[in-house]
Motif scaffolding. Structure first.
Motif, short mmCIF file in Angstrom:
data_model
loop_
_atom_site.label_atom_id
_atom_site.label_comp_id
_atom_site.label_asym_id
_atom_site.label_seq_id
_atom_site.Cartn_x
_atom_site.Cartn_y
_atom_site.Cartn_z
N ALA A 182 0.73 -1.25 0.04
CA ALA A 182 -0.03 0.08 -0.20
C ALA A 182 0.87 1.21 0.14
N VAL A 183 0.42 2.33 -0.60
CA VAL A 183 0.99 3.75 -0.51
C VAL A 183 0.01 4.28 0.57
N LEU A 184 0.55 5.02 1.61
CA LEU A 184 -0.28 5.71 2.68
C LEU A 184 0.01 7.01 2.76
N ALA A 185 -0.75 7.99 3.10
CA ALA A 185 -0.40 9.31 3.74
C ALA A 185 -0.38 9.34 5.20
N VAL A 186 0.86 9.52 5.68
CA VAL A 186 0.97 9.61 7.17
C VAL A 186 0.95 11.16 7.67
N TYR A 187 -0.09 11.44 8.40
CA TYR A 187 -0.27 12.70 9.06
C TYR A 187 0.54 12.79 10.62
N LYS A 188 1.92 13.06 10.49
CA LYS A 188 2.56 13.02 11.53
C LYS A 188 2.33 13.98 12.53
N GLN A 189 1.97 13.86 13.71
CA GLN A 189 1.95 14.94 14.73
C GLN A 189 3.28 15.25 15.22
N PRO A 190 3.51 16.45 15.82
CA PRO A 190 4.72 16.90 16.33
C PRO A 190 4.98 16.08 17.60
N TYR A 191 6.53 15.67 17.74
CA TYR A 191 6.82 14.95 18.95
C TYR A 191 6.43 15.45 20.21
N ASN A 193 3.64 16.60 20.83
CA ASN A 193 2.14 16.66 20.84
C ASN A 193 1.71 15.30 21.20
N SER A 194 0.70 14.96 22.20
CA SER A 194 0.26 13.65 22.77
C SER A 194 -0.65 13.14 21.83
N LYS A 195 -1.18 13.96 20.70
CA LYS A 195 -2.05 13.41 19.88
C LYS A 195 -1.39 12.29 18.97
N SER A 196 -2.10 11.40 18.51
CA SER A 196 -1.66 10.02 17.67
C SER A 196 -1.40 10.52 16.38
N ASP A 197 -0.69 9.89 15.48
CA ASP A 197 -0.61 10.03 14.15
C ASP A 197 -1.68 9.47 13.62
N GLU A 198 -2.11 9.97 12.37
CA GLU A 198 -3.21 9.36 11.46
C GLU A 198 -3.00 9.03 10.29
N LEU A 199 -3.37 7.84 9.64
CA LEU A 199 -3.03 7.20 8.47
C LEU A 199 -4.22 7.23 7.30
N SER A 200 -3.99 7.59 6.19
CA SER A 200 -5.16 7.06 5.01
C SER A 200 -4.64 6.43 4.12
N LEU A 201 -5.55 5.69 3.24
CA LEU A 201 -4.76 4.72 2.22
C LEU A 201 -5.09 5.64 0.88
N LEU A 202 -4.01 5.60 0.21
CA LEU A 202 -4.14 6.13 -1.45
C LEU A 202 -4.11 5.01 -2.23
N LYS A 203 -3.53 3.75 -2.20
CA LYS A 203 -3.56 3.02 -3.13
C LYS A 203 -3.11 1.66 -2.37
N SER A 204 -3.61 0.41 -3.00
CA SER A 204 -3.11 -0.73 -2.41
C SER A 204 -3.46 -1.83 -3.23
N ARG A 205 -2.74 -3.03 -2.84
CA ARG A 205 -3.01 -4.27 -3.54
C ARG A 205 -2.93 -5.31 -2.75
N ILE A 232 9.89 4.97 18.76
CA ILE A 232 10.07 5.08 20.01
C ILE A 232 9.94 6.37 20.72
N ILE A 233 10.53 7.34 20.18
CA ILE A 233 10.40 8.71 20.56
C ILE A 233 9.14 9.21 20.60
N LYS A 234 7.90 8.92 19.40
CA LYS A 234 6.78 9.20 19.68
C LYS A 234 6.08 8.38 20.53
N TYR A 235 6.18 7.26 20.52
CA TYR A 235 5.53 6.34 21.36
C TYR A 235 6.19 5.34 22.27
N PRO A 236 7.08 6.19 23.34
CA PRO A 236 7.88 5.45 24.11
C PRO A 236 7.16 4.25 25.00
N GLU A 237 5.74 4.59 25.21
CA GLU A 237 5.21 3.63 25.92
C GLU A 237 5.00 2.30 25.56
#
Length: 434
Positions: A182-191, A193-205, A232-237
């Motif tokens: 798959a090709v994905l769009a990753v919406y990476k939040q600032p390190y 920021n406690s908000k989680s990153d988001e993903l959307s699907l652009l193309k897949s097989r 690890i830096i974004k999600y050390p837990e």
């Protein structure tokens, strides 16, 4: 209570990754052929293929970063050292930088590359060994704590929109049973920021041969989010945070280099008086910025019963299931003095023993995500279909017979075994159409 919290942290990373169960419902996404223009927005591209080798041993080098200088466009070599780089025409006058831990950085003019069969050689870096004494830190655990505290200073704290290529394979013993890309769009939040990153699907097989999974299916629900959580830096837990470090022993190993800069190497393992499954491996920390540049680690699965409980929620009554390999990797890249997530990989192998059966089954999941382009983007909305953490890409073979399926997107060059699997899928599609 502390022990329970540590186990919970381990479970957070692993529970979505592999579940063994009887055929059942799966979370799926229908977006299997959604087109989205690549981040670079350039229609005319040029492809270059080749391999990267050790200049002395001539061994192929895996996980080598290849970046077009002055841009955020990059790719990575596969386990066989092969790469495919798609270069927009306007960048043909630029150079590519080739970098790998332990090797001197290489730089090559794109105009000197051939279309195919490029052979690039990297030299081992010569590291001057010295006592670790950075900012007065002489203790390995103190260095790790300092690195975890540096997210606001040395990591990219802009909201960024990334393009990522994701591949997932499931094997029964040595034979491919499922292949997803798959090709994905990753919406990476600032390190910071406690908000989680988001993903959307652009193309897949995807294609799955359930006959190779017998009457038992491995329901693999880690998907793209699992590789993203290796950050690890974004999600050390998901591996250890500052409060969990006391459960580990940290020691210094020989230093190495990345991009001609000294990198400290820290070994870590769980303390002997702690019998729950924790992690062991190596952390690579840049000596100038104290940024974590890479981490390669495994789950301690010596206690089979406890390790199995971390993964298996449901199984047939006559089967005993336990992991034999749980390996992880994360690599970071740097641009303009800031580090960002560049690559994540997970490998899980499970053994399934049936009562009153002579032979067992072995299943292996490999999934990896590579960031191939990115840009600072504070306000854009998600493009494509938003993915949930428990997503499983639906079975659909669309695209495997189309050599131009990925268009301008940079992807990880498939390994020979995957190429063979794709050829078989193409043959099946041709037979079905005839």
């Amino acid at each position: 209570m502390k022990k329970e919290n540590t186990l919970k942290n381990s479970l957070v990373l692993l529970y979505t990754t592999m579940v063994l169960c009887v055929f059942g419902l799966q979370f799926t996404t229908q977006a299997s052929n959604v087109f989205q223009e690549p981040l670079q927005g350039i229609q005319t591209i040029n492809e270059f293929k080749g391999h990267v080798y050790d200049s002395s041993s001539k061994d192929a080098l895996a996980y080598v970063d290849i970046n077009i200088t002055g841009t955020n466009i990059s790719t990575i070599t596969n386990k066989e050292g092969a790469f495919l780089l798609k270069v927009p025409t306007e960048y043909l006058n630029k150079t590519i930088k080739i970098s790998l831990l332990g090797y001197a950085e290489g730089e090559i003019e794109i105009s000197s590359l051939k279309i195919d069969d490029n052979k690039i050689y990297l030299d081992l870096s010569i590291t001057q060994l010295s006592n670790v004494n950075v900012y007065g830190i002489k203790n390995a655990e103190a260095l790790v704590r300092a690195a975890l505290n540096r997210k606001s200073e040395v990591y990219d704290n802009n909201r960024t929109k990334m393009t990522a290529f994701y591949r997932e394979t499931i094997k029964k013993r040595n034979k491919n049973a499922s292949l997803s890309e798959a090709v994905l769009a990753v919406y990476k939040q600032p390190y910071t920021n406690s908000k989680s990153d988001e993903l959307s699907l652009l193309k897949s097989r995807k294609s799955t041969d359930y006959s190779r999974l017998d009457t038992l299916t491995l329901k693999l629900q880690g998907g793209p989010f699992s590789t993203l959580y290796t950050d690890i830096i974004k999600y050390p837990e998901y591996i250890f945070n500052k409060n969990d470090l006391s459960n580990y022993v940290f020691t210094f190993d020989e230093s190495t280099q990345l991009n001609n800069r000294l990198v400290y190497v820290v070994n870590f393992k769980q303390k002997v008086n702690n019998d729950e499954p924790l992690y062991y491996g190596k952390l690579y920390i840049d000596s100038q910025t104290l940024a974590l540049t890479s981490a390669i680690y495994n789950l301690n699965i010596s206690n089979k019963e406890l390790a199995s409980k971390m993964f298996v929620r449901k199984k047939p009554f006559n089967a005993r299931v336990y992991p034999t390999v749980a390996a992880y990797r994360v690599d970071y890249r740097t641009r303009n003095g800031k580090w960002y997530y560049g690559y994540g990989k997970i490998e899980l192998t499970f053994k399934v023993n049936y009562k009153r059966k002579l032979f067992n089954n072995v299943y292996t999941l490999n999934c990896e995500m590579a960031i191939t382009d990115w840009k600072i983007d504070d306000n854009s909305k998600l493009v494509g279909e938003k993915l949930k953490p428990n997503v499983v890409i639906i079975d659909k073979a669309s695209g495997f017979s189309d050599p131009e399926f990925w268009g301008e997107y940079n992807i990880i060059e498939p390994e020979k075994s995957i190429e063979n699997a794709i050829q078989k899928i193409n043959k099946q599609l041709e037979d079905a159409e005839s």
